[in-house]
Design a protein around this motif. Structure first.
Motif, PDB file in Angstrom:
ATOM      1  N   LEU A 139      10.386   7.855  15.979  1.00  0.00           N
ATOM      2  CA  LEU A 139      10.761   7.207  14.860  1.00  0.00           C
ATOM      3  C   LEU A 139      10.151   8.137  13.544  1.00  0.00           C
ATOM      4  CD1 LEU A 139       9.350   3.464  15.291  1.00  0.00           C
ATOM      5  CD2 LEU A 139      11.648   4.345  15.209  1.00  0.00           C
ATOM      6  N   LEU A 142      12.978   9.697  11.397  1.00  0.00           N
ATOM      7  CA  LEU A 142      13.811   9.078  10.429  1.00  0.00           C
ATOM      8  C   LEU A 142      13.202   9.627   8.751  1.00  0.00           C
ATOM      9  CD1 LEU A 142      14.134   5.688  12.006  1.00  0.00           C
ATOM     10  CD2 LEU A 142      15.718   7.351  11.727  1.00  0.00           C
ATOM     11  N   ASP A 144      12.352   7.701   6.260  1.00  0.00           N
ATOM     12  CA  ASP A 144      11.343   6.862   5.906  1.00  0.00           C
ATOM     13  C   ASP A 144      10.570   6.225   6.807  1.00  0.00           C
ATOM     14  OD1 ASP A 144      12.276   6.876   2.626  1.00  0.00           O
ATOM     15  OD2 ASP A 144      14.176   6.564   3.740  1.00  0.00           O
ATOM     16  N   HIS A 145       9.350   6.757   7.211  1.00  0.00           N
ATOM     17  CA  HIS A 145       8.666   6.209   8.039  1.00  0.00           C
ATOM     18  C   HIS A 145       7.272   6.402   7.905  1.00  0.00           C
ATOM     19  CE1 HIS A 145       8.611  10.623   8.899  1.00  0.00           C
ATOM     20  NE2 HIS A 145       7.371  10.502   9.565  1.00  0.00           N
ATOM     21  N   SER A 147       2.837   5.271   9.728  1.00  0.00           N
ATOM     22  CA  SER A 147       2.198   4.817  10.723  1.00  0.00           C
ATOM     23  C   SER A 147       0.770   4.537  10.232  1.00  0.00           C
ATOM     24  CB  SER A 147       2.100   5.760  12.051  1.00  0.00           C
ATOM     25  OG  SER A 147       1.638   6.828  11.409  1.00  0.00           O
ATOM     26  N   GLU A 511       4.087   1.948  14.203  1.00  0.00           N
ATOM     27  CA  GLU A 511       4.952   2.982  13.533  1.00  0.00           C
ATOM     28  C   GLU A 511       6.061   2.047  12.958  1.00  0.00           C
ATOM     29  OE1 GLU A 511       5.830   6.879  15.901  1.00  0.00           O
ATOM     30  OE2 GLU A 511       5.361   5.377  17.510  1.00  0.00           O
ATOM     31  N   ALA A 513       9.553   2.460  10.562  1.00  0.00           N
ATOM     32  CA  ALA A 513      10.515   3.110  10.077  1.00  0.00           C
ATOM     33  C   ALA A 513      11.756   2.561   9.507  1.00  0.00           C
ATOM     34  CB  ALA A 513      11.127   4.184  11.089  1.00  0.00           C
TER      35      ALA A 513
END
Length: 546
Positions: A139, A142, A144-145, A147, A511, A513
């Motif tokens: 993820l 990507l 836009d992510h 955590s 996470e 995303a």
């Protein structure tokens, strides 16, 4: 010999072998050519090009006078442009919307849109039933992510994610408990965007179908009606210009009639718009069917009268001088209002008078009406379009006016090919100049001409367009589809939760995303809000780690 020796072993002269069907490799057969042509015609690019061509093809119809709208204006245009007339006639530019090339573009556009929309509809239907895609392996790749870690168990985090995304109207992917994707939640929304795109394209077809129905089953005509003159009866013979649809019959006319009882006109008298009609309206009396009770209506611009399936529009006005022609025997050879057509905003108007029954010779007059006559710098002109000091100035003709030839003539054109100019003692053609109420004797004892007065007339357009409701529905659907395709953002969200162990203890790594499928959107705020909702559970004290 050198060439022969240099050829590779196994080389055979002649064309390459065919595939057993009579075609060489790379050649297209009839079926392949048909498929390729169909793909080209039904592509979205072709549909857009045809839509642009249709818009461009409609331009001549609004610039060049059309036979089915104003045949007199077409006649004048042809007289003023004799060199261009044959070219325009060959191209059908005087009847653009009935021309074969315009119809070809119209039909091709319909075929292209249908062929483009139907396959996309099936694809969209399958997409509606499909689950959101599985969670990607990484993820972090990507755009836009984020955590974070939490003390909650992964199952609790995923349950919270399903709850939050469900409230936000995301569609959730159903994963097997112990299968792939069991440690994550996959969600998607924004399916309405594609529906908006499809609806917009379907609406174009609806609009085209509406116009096609109107063109086939409807009609459009124009007629000039004198104020306080003879009533108009809705039959084909009563129209000055008539353009019926291919499937419109004589029995399809609504059986109404009307007359114009009065005409009110207001002119602007000051400023740059002086001489412009501020408003004009006609008071009419009508019957929907013969023998019905008479009704009244004030007919104004953009306020048509609807009678049955027919609309009556007020589109113009002008003047009809009342002229009396007496022949050499003193008998009235012609008398009544004569429609003169305006040639400019000042309402300087052209018209003709034909007196074929005059004796000893036929008499014809053609000339100009000046509503408010003035003589400025040696030239006659009209200072104001309203009736202030009307004068008619007409050239006189005698002899054969061509009325006995059997060839139909326009009432607004005088055939002077076989006629003779009426001359005075000096050998000049006689010009009859009359103010209202005056009479002038013609030389040679041929008779006299009297200008009795002026009677106004109105021009109305009468049309029956059975497909207008369908076209309106198409326009409304187009707006709805356009709004859906512009403002609905298709997005995908993935939330993965897994247990991790570290030097400072164990926890759950979460996470998150996002992916905007339409592109160009800033999802930073959306991502922050989603994380805030995920960490807002009462039993979820969370701490950000990244």
């Amino acid at each position: 010999m050198a060439d022969v020796a240099s050829r590779p072993e196994g080389h055979v002269d002649g064309p390459p072998p065919d595939d057993g069907g009579g075609r060489r490799p790379g050649e297209l057969g009839v079926r392949e050519l048909g498929r390729w042509t169909w793909r080209q015609v039904t592509s979205m690019r072709t549909a857009l090009v045809l839509l642009l061509l249709l818009a461009l093809a409609a331009i001549p119809g609004s610039v060049i006078p059309q036979e089915n709208v104003d045949s007199l204006e077409v006649s004048r245009w042809k007289a003023d442009h004799p060199s261009l007339t044959p070219v325009y006639e060959r191209l059908g530019l005087f009847s653009v919307y009935d021309s074969p090339w315009f119809s070809a573009i119209y039909i091709l556009l319909m075929v292209s849109l249908v062929g483009c929309i139907v396959p996309r509809t099936f694809v969209y239907a399958r997409a509606l039933r499909a689950q959101p895609p599985a969670t990607p392996r990484n993820l972090a790749r990507l755009p836009d992510h984020t955590s974070y870690t939490t003390d909650l168990e992964p199952d609790a985090v995923l349950a919270r994610a399903r709850e939050v995304l469900g409230k936000r109207r995301y569609r959730l992917r159903v994963a097997e408990p112990d299968g792939p994707g069991a440690d994550s939640v996959s969600a998607e929304k924004g399916f309405v965007r594609e529906a908006g795109n499809l609806l917009f394209h379907v609406s174009v077809i609806v609009v085209l179908v509406g116009f096609a129905i109107g063109g086939l089953f409807g009609y459009q005509g124009g007629v000039i009606v004198l104020v306080n003159g003879q009533p108009f009866t809705n039959t084909a013979a009563s129209y000055d210009d008539l353009d019926p649809g291919s499937l419109f019959g004589a029995d399809d006319f609504d059986p109404f009639s009307f007359r114009v009882d009065d005409f009110d006109l207001e002119w602007l008298t000051e400023g740059s718009g002086a001489g412009t009609a501020r408003k004009f309206e006609a008071q009419i009396a009508y019957r929907e069917n013969p023998g019905d009770e008479e009704k009244s209506y004030d007919l104004r611009v953009n306020h048509p009268l609807s009678i049955g399936d027919t609309d009556v529009f007020l589109i113009g006005h002008g003047y009809a001088p009342v002229i009396t022609v007496r022949d050499g025997n003193g008998d009235i050879a012609y008398s009544g209002p004569t429609v003169f057509l305006p040639t400019d905003p000042s309402f300087q108007s052209l018209g003709v008078v034909k007196a074929p029954s005059a004796r000893p010779q036929q008499i014809g007059l053609e000339g100009i009406l000046y509503p408010t006559y003035f003589f400025v710098d040696g030239n006659p002109t009209t200072q104001f379009p309203a009736l202030g000091r009307p004068l008619i100035s007409m050239l006189a003709w005698t002899g054969d006016l061509g009325l006995d030839s059997g060839v139909p003539q326009s009432v607004y054109v005088l055939d002077t090919e076989t006629a003779t100019p009426l001359e005075d003692a000096d050998g000049k053609q006689v010009r009859v100049d009359l103010f209202e109420g005056e009479t002038e004797q013609l030389p040679g004892g041929l008779g006299s001409v009297t200008f009795e007065g002026v009677q106004p007339w109105v021009r109305v357009q009468i049309s029956q367009t059975p497909g207008k409701e369908i076209a309106l529905l198409g326009v409304v659907l187009a707006l709805i589809g356009l709004l859906g395709s512009l403002y609905v953002r298709p997005r995908r969200v993935w939330v993965r939760a897994r247990r991790v162990d570290g030097d400072h203890g164990s926890g759950t790594m979460v996470e998150v995303a996002l992916l905007d499928r339409s592109g160009g959107a800033d999802l930073t705020t959306v991502l922050d809000d989603l994380v805030a909702d995920l960490t807002s559970a009462p039993t979820a004290p969370a701490k950000e780690t990244s």
